[in-house]
Scaffold this motif. Structure first.
Motif, PDB file in Angstrom:
ATOM      1  N   GLY A 167     110.177  65.339 -37.495  1.00 15.02           N
ATOM      2  CA  GLY A 167     109.795  66.578 -36.841  1.00 15.02           C
ATOM      3  C   GLY A 167     109.501  67.714 -37.795  1.00 15.02           C
ATOM      4  O   GLY A 167     108.972  68.746 -37.391  1.00 15.02           O
ATOM      5  N   ILE A 180     106.416  71.271 -34.380  1.00 18.17           N
ATOM      6  CA  ILE A 180     107.118  70.962 -33.124  1.00 18.17           C
ATOM      7  C   ILE A 180     106.279  71.413 -31.927  1.00 18.17           C
ATOM      8  O   ILE A 180     106.186  70.694 -30.913  1.00 18.17           O
ATOM      9  N   THR A 203     110.288  61.064 -32.486  1.00 18.99           N
ATOM     10  CA  THR A 203     109.551  62.208 -33.038  1.00 18.99           C
ATOM     11  C   THR A 203     108.626  61.755 -34.156  1.00 18.99           C
ATOM     12  O   THR A 203     107.449  62.127 -34.199  1.00 18.99           O
TER      13      THR A 203
END
Length: 472
Positions: A280, A433, A112
């Protein structure tokens, strides 16, 4: 006021216990598969490169950071009270097995944070001679969504630049006051002066501060933790066993006295792991965006190192200190243990270092919080530039607001402010996200492009060596 507290508490329960755990782990798994499990192949070469950068410090033109400075600024923000108090709370509420799920969250979080860093590099901008970037910029320039980018920027300013600074300054004041008996007003004055001097120096001084303090801070805490583990070496194997057994069968630890379910263990481990390394969340891309690097993927690999340091090294150091020193007691119920989680790690260090243990932890916690204040301010300022288009007067006003927030934070009860910070950080993570998912093809394209260039370079080098051999 009570109504507002109830609303904030309810929002946080939904965000952190359900939505974000699923969304953050979900995007981590998705990007890990899409990027072909790059954690296995890219992390350790990146660690080697980091040590090389540490030995041979680069210089860059004003308005940029070196890759190591960008990493240090990111780690400065990642490593805070969550790595000590938050981790202690996680194992108190979720048992030793929570540590296993922290590592799981960090593993997937690496892909991420790689994605965040490369997108921040690709879609960054130059304003007033300085590089600037982050989720607001890749949402605007990549997704072409001005509204969503503005939503993220405003949430980030409040989460990190105002309430986030308040809770971190409160941690410094409380910790130093308790450990050394220094009046809070004196701590407030010193902290305000130090932070003001650093912020007045702009990006250059923030970067220099981070690359100097963060390595010392991290190494000191890890070495101190290793000493405690060494003093209790006979408990090391049982501690490791309790982590793996507790991850899947928490009732097997402490004869069932814990009252912890597997669901609780997973929830606390994943949520605290995600909160500590910020993968994230949309915070650390702001520093990686301004790194002076040859290719966006290079900074993505460097960003992965930040998650490794934050969770695999520092968070797990906290876990092992608590379990091996037996300051974590598996025979006490989770409810009672959670109530004393804030002093658990302090007791662990005191068991090996005596009264100095509490002082040592207080110093570490203070520096962790101080560096987080500096890192979070830098991230928030990037979004102030985005919202207000880098107006000098606005930036000066925001500096003053940040300092005022710092002062207020040392004088208040931080419980509700922590709740507010959690809520705004959770809110700002959602558009980030969404952007990571929708721009995932771009991330994969950047990685493939890097690999192609690397392969060509390798082949060219090989041919050059063959030519040299023929000449000789």
């Amino acid at each position: 006021m009570e109504t507002i507290k109830m609303i904030v508490g309810s929002v946080n329960t939904v965000l952190w216990d359900y939505v974000l755990v699923v969304a953050l782990i979900g995007i981590g798994i998705f990007m890990t598969v899409k990027l072909k499990f790059l954690q296995f192949t890219r992390l350790f070469p990146s660690l080697g490169k980091m040590f090389s950068q540490l030995k041979n410090k680069e210089t860059v033109e004003e308005g940029k950071m070196t890759p190591f400075q960008a990493l240090s600024t990111a780690v400065a923000a990642q490593v805070g009270t969550g790595n000590i108090v938050g981790v202690a709370t996680a194992i108190a509420a979720g048992g030793p097995g929570a540590a296993f799920w922290m590592l799981v969250s960090a593993f997937f979080g690496m892909s991420t944070i790689f994605s965040e860093a490369v997108l921040a590099q690709k879609y960054r901008e130059t304003k007033d001679g300085q590089l600037v970037g982050g989720p607001a910029y890749y949402i605007k320039n990549g997704l072409k969504s001005k509204g969503l980018s503005m939503f993220f920027a405003i949430a980030c300013i409040f989460a990190l630049g105002i309430v986030g600074i308040m809770v971190q300054s409160n941690s410094v004041a409380g910790s130093v006051s308790d450990a050394f008996g220094v009046p809070k007003i004196a701590i407030t004055i010193v902290l305000t002066i130090v932070v003001t001097l650093i912020l007045m120096g702009g990006m250059g001084r923030i970067a220099s501060f981070a690359e100097t303090v963060v390595p010392i801070m991290a190494v000191a805490y890890i070495l101190g933790s290793l000493l405690i583990i060494f003093f209790n070496i006979e408990n090391l194997i049982p501690a490791i066993k309790s982590i793996f057994v507790g991850a899947f069968s928490p009732q097997a630890i402490g004869g069932g006295a814990l009252g912890i379910t597997v669901q609780q263990t997973i929830r606390y481990g994943l949520s605290r792991g995600l909160f500590s390394n910020e993968a994230g969340m949309g915070s650390t891309p702001h520093s990686h965006a301004v790194a002076n690097t040859d290719h966006p993927a290079e900074q993505g690999f460097t960003a992965m190192v930040g998650v490794f340091i934050s969770t695999f090294l520092i968070c797990i150091s906290t876990v092992m200190v608590n379990i091996t020193s037996q300051s974590y007691n598996p025979n006490i119920s989770a409810v009672k243990m959670t109530e004393s989680a804030t002093i658990m790690t302090q007791s662990g260090f005191a068991s090996g270092f005596g009264t100095f243990g509490g002082m040592f932890l207080s110093i570490c916690l203070s520096f962790f919080s101080l560096t987080t204040i500096i890192g979070w301010y830098f991230f928030a300022e990037s979004n102030v530039k985005f919202v207000f288009n880098s107006k000098a007067r606005t930036l000066r006003t925001f500096k003053v607001l940040a300092i005022i927030a710092l002062v207020i934070g040392t004088l208040i009860d931080a419980t509700f402010v922590w709740e507010l910070a959690d809520m705004f950080m959770g809110i700002m993570a959602i558009p980030n996200i969404i952007a990571l998912f929708l721009l995932s093809k771009e991330v994969r394209k950047i990685l493939d492009e890097y690999d192609e260039l690397h392969a060509i370079k390798k082949e060219t080098t090989k041919k050059e060596r063959l030519v040299e051999k023929e000449i000789l």
